[in-house]
Design a protein around this motif. Structure first.
Motif, PDB file in Angstrom:
ATOM      1  N   LEU A   1       5.775  -0.276  -1.688  1.00 30.94           N
ATOM      2  CA  LEU A   1       4.795  -0.100  -2.610  1.00 30.94           C
ATOM      3  C   LEU A   1       4.477  -1.223  -3.289  1.00 30.94           C
ATOM      4  O   LEU A   1       5.289  -2.142  -4.047  1.00 30.94           O
ATOM      5  N   GLU A   2       3.115  -1.657  -3.298  1.00 20.55           N
ATOM      6  CA  GLU A   2       2.758  -2.821  -3.774  1.00 20.55           C
ATOM      7  C   GLU A   2       1.440  -3.054  -4.375  1.00 20.55           C
ATOM      8  O   GLU A   2       0.609  -2.012  -4.410  1.00 20.55           O
TER       9      GLU A   2
ATOM     10  N   ALA B   1       4.731  -0.397  -8.950  1.00 22.25           N
ATOM     11  CA  ALA B   1       4.452  -1.350  -7.865  1.00 22.25           C
ATOM     12  C   ALA B   1       4.733  -2.765  -8.394  1.00 22.25           C
ATOM     13  O   ALA B   1       5.492  -3.810  -7.874  1.00 22.25           O
TER      14      ALA B   1
ATOM     15  N   ARG C   1       0.748   1.573 -10.659  1.00 22.60           N
ATOM     16  CA  ARG C   1       0.649   0.208 -10.463  1.00 22.60           C
ATOM     17  C   ARG C   1       1.624  -0.442 -11.266  1.00 22.60           C
ATOM     18  O   ARG C   1       2.240  -1.477 -11.015  1.00 22.60           O
TER      19      ARG C   1
ATOM     20  N   ARG D   1       7.615  -5.540  -7.529  1.00 22.29           N
ATOM     21  CA  ARG D   1       7.120  -6.822  -7.075  1.00 22.29           C
ATOM     22  C   ARG D   1       8.127  -7.941  -7.813  1.00 22.29           C
ATOM     23  O   ARG D   1       8.665  -8.794  -7.345  1.00 22.29           O
TER      24      ARG D   1
ATOM     25  N   VAL E   1      -3.063   0.591  -5.931  1.00 26.39           N
ATOM     26  CA  VAL E   1      -1.991   0.300  -5.082  1.00 26.39           C
ATOM     27  C   VAL E   1      -2.151   0.351  -3.378  1.00 26.39           C
ATOM     28  O   VAL E   1      -3.136   1.075  -3.275  1.00 26.39           O
TER      29      VAL E   1
END
Length: 543
Positions: A522-523, A453, A450, A457, A533
């Protein structure tokens, strides 16, 4: 990630407003400031003329808001109707504007190709200031002042500004001019950064390359939206798009906010979208945003039907399983406001330049076309080559390397299709027709976190010319299901890990099984929350 995109240090990776180049290099910007300052001092009627896409709408709202902040008391706005007036400042629109009795027209996101409309405005005794970012033709229109970073002799380094960015720079120059004229009067120094939310949305939605100048502008605009300081209309559009303003990204603008604003100009009248951006009443903004959301739903339905029809047409003309080098399509039932989206969808699927035509209005013999291209094939230059070889074949055209628009009579369509195909055959070699998926490499098992990610972002803004990081690797398909509009949800195995993934719009009736190689982003998975994720698949193939 930054180094792979050409950024050599932190200042290039995350440019700030303090690094923006000053307006000085923009040809005509000082004359524009003088023209506007005189109009403000003489209380003349200024009409900002927008365009019917997202860049044009945000630029129009920016111009109106900015001029009022800088002391203009008589500021109105207008926007062409795609069906009634055609593109830009046309003679038909000038005739309609006469009722407003303007003294000065300010075009935003258009004007560099509007010779006839500007001549008509000048014939009425009006002054015309053109602010644009499109590539000029061989001659410039007879406006009083032109500000366009792509006009001949311009030394401004930010050649990739969107129309809204050009207008923002004109306002910066005007503020400086007024400050100098008023001997440091504080009222001449309003904080124009309050308008950067509009600059961010228009810049991202117009798909201009995010060079350092544009990234600084977009990042600053996103910071305003994150802090809840965006204008009422943008906050309402974010809300109706089911996005979180505090975490809004450039991708959210491109895929959720921008399309809802654009929908007004595609199927209805962009004046509704501009009204949304100009109101300061949150309740009115939410009402307009709800209407725009409904129009966007209609646009998606029309777009899907037109895309299906276009794909069927391509399948009929494909030779030996291969589509033509350059695809040129027309259907008398298509909507002129949606052909650009159809061309874009087909371009992505076929990796070919695509032009889609529709009647300018129902039953008309006049056609409006929208072109989308692939890297290595400059679509505006291709149209210019057709025009040079066959004068009069195309009535008017304009655009960029990757997108353009044009108009011609129905009777000339076949001749144009042949001429365009010949230009494409001379330029498109086999290497350009091979789609390439760029990857930043693979991720190790301990990197699907996370923290990573969220860092990816928030590390943007990412976009055209500065792509969002994506990775590739091989995974085992452990499960799958179809959700929404042909979206494929996947459960993937990676060693001992089980990862959730989604591939939007990819369901083709074939069940994915076994082992696959994917390119993905990857988000954070905000739906599941916590440390979850997800992999957003951008390309998938069986191993």
């Amino acid at each position: 990630m930054y180094a792979a995109r050409g950024a050599l240090d932190e200042t290039q990776a995350r440019p700030r407003l303090a690094q923006l180049p000053p307006p000085d290099g923009l040809v005509g910007v000082d004359a524009a400031a003088e023209l506007l300052a005189t109009a403000i001092a003489q209380d003349r009627h200024i009409v900002v003329v927008g365009d019917f896409d997202c860049d044009g709408a945000t630029a129009c709202a920016l111009g109106v808001r900015g001029l009022r902040m800088l002391g203009a008391r008589r500021v109105s706005h207008a926007v062409p109707n795609r069906i009634v007036h055609g593109y830009g400042l046309s003679p038909a629109l000038v005739d309609e504007l006469a009722a407003l009795q303007p003294d000065l027209l300010v075009t935003v996101d258009h004007g560099i190709a509007c010779h006839a409309g500007i001549a008509a405005a000048k014939a009425r005794g009006w002054q015309v200031l053109v602010t644009d970012h499109h590539l000029p033709g061989e001659t410039l229109p007879a406006a009083d002042v032109i500000v366009d970073p792509n006009q001949p002799g311009d030394r401004f380094p930010g050649k990739m500004l969107a129309g809204v960015g050009v207008m923002f720079y004109v306002l910066l120059a005007l503020r400086r001019h007024l400050h100098d004229r008023r001997d440091s009067d504080a009222r001449a120094r309003p904080d124009l950064t309050a308008l950067l939310d509009l600059v961010a949305v228009g810049t991202v939605a117009d798909l201009v390359p995010l060079d350092a100048c544009n990234r600084a502008l977009v990042a600053a605009g996103l910071r305003q939206l994150h802090a809840g300081r965006g204008c009422a209309g943008l906050q309402a559009l974010i809300e109706v798009s089911n996005r979180d303003a505090a975490r809004l990204t450039a991708a959210d603008i491109g895929f959720a906010v921008g399309p809802r604003l654009n929908a007004a100009g595609r199927l209805e009248d962009m004046s509704l979208g501009i009204e949304c951006l100009l109101t300061d009443d949150p309740r009115q903004a939410r009402e307009i945003a709800a209407t725009l959301n409904e129009i966007n739903g209609e646009r998606r339905a029309v777009q899907q039907q037109m895309t299906d029809e276009a794909e069927a047409a391509v399948a009929r003309v494909a030779l030996a399983g291969e589509p033509p080098l350059a695809v040129c399509l027309h259907d008398p039932q298509w909507h002129p406001g949606v052909v650009g989206l159809v061309a874009s969808k087909l371009k992505e699927r076929l990796h070919r330049p695509v032009i889609a035509f529709a009647p300018a209005e129902p039953g008309s013999d006049a056609l409006r076309g929208s072109a989308r291209s692939i890297p290595g094939f400059h679509i505006r230059d291709a149209l210019a080559a057709v025009d040079a070889r066959h004068p009069g074949l195309v009535e008017r055209f304009g655009g960029h390397a990757m997108a353009a628009g044009l108009s011609l009579p129905m009777a000339r369509l076949e001749a144009f299709r042949d001429a365009f195909a010949r230009v494409a055959a001379e330029t498109l070699g086999p290497e350009l027709l091979q789609a390439v998926v760029l990857s930043d490499g693979d991720l190790a098992a301990d990197e699907f976190t996370r923290v990573n990610a969220e860092a990816l972002r928030d590390g943007g803004p990412w976009g055209q010319g500065f792509p969002e990081p994506q990775f590739d690797g091989e995974f085992d398909v452990l499960g799958w299901r179809v959700v929404g509009e042909r979206h494929l949800k996947l459960e993937l195995g990676h060693g001992r890990q089980r990862l959730n993934a989604i591939h939007f719009g990819s369901w083709d009736g074939q069940a994915p099984t076994g082992r696959v190689r994917i390119a993905y982003r990857l988000e954070p998975d905000d739906y599941r929350g916590g440390d979850a994720v997800q992999l957003v698949v951008v390309h998938r193939e069986a191993v």
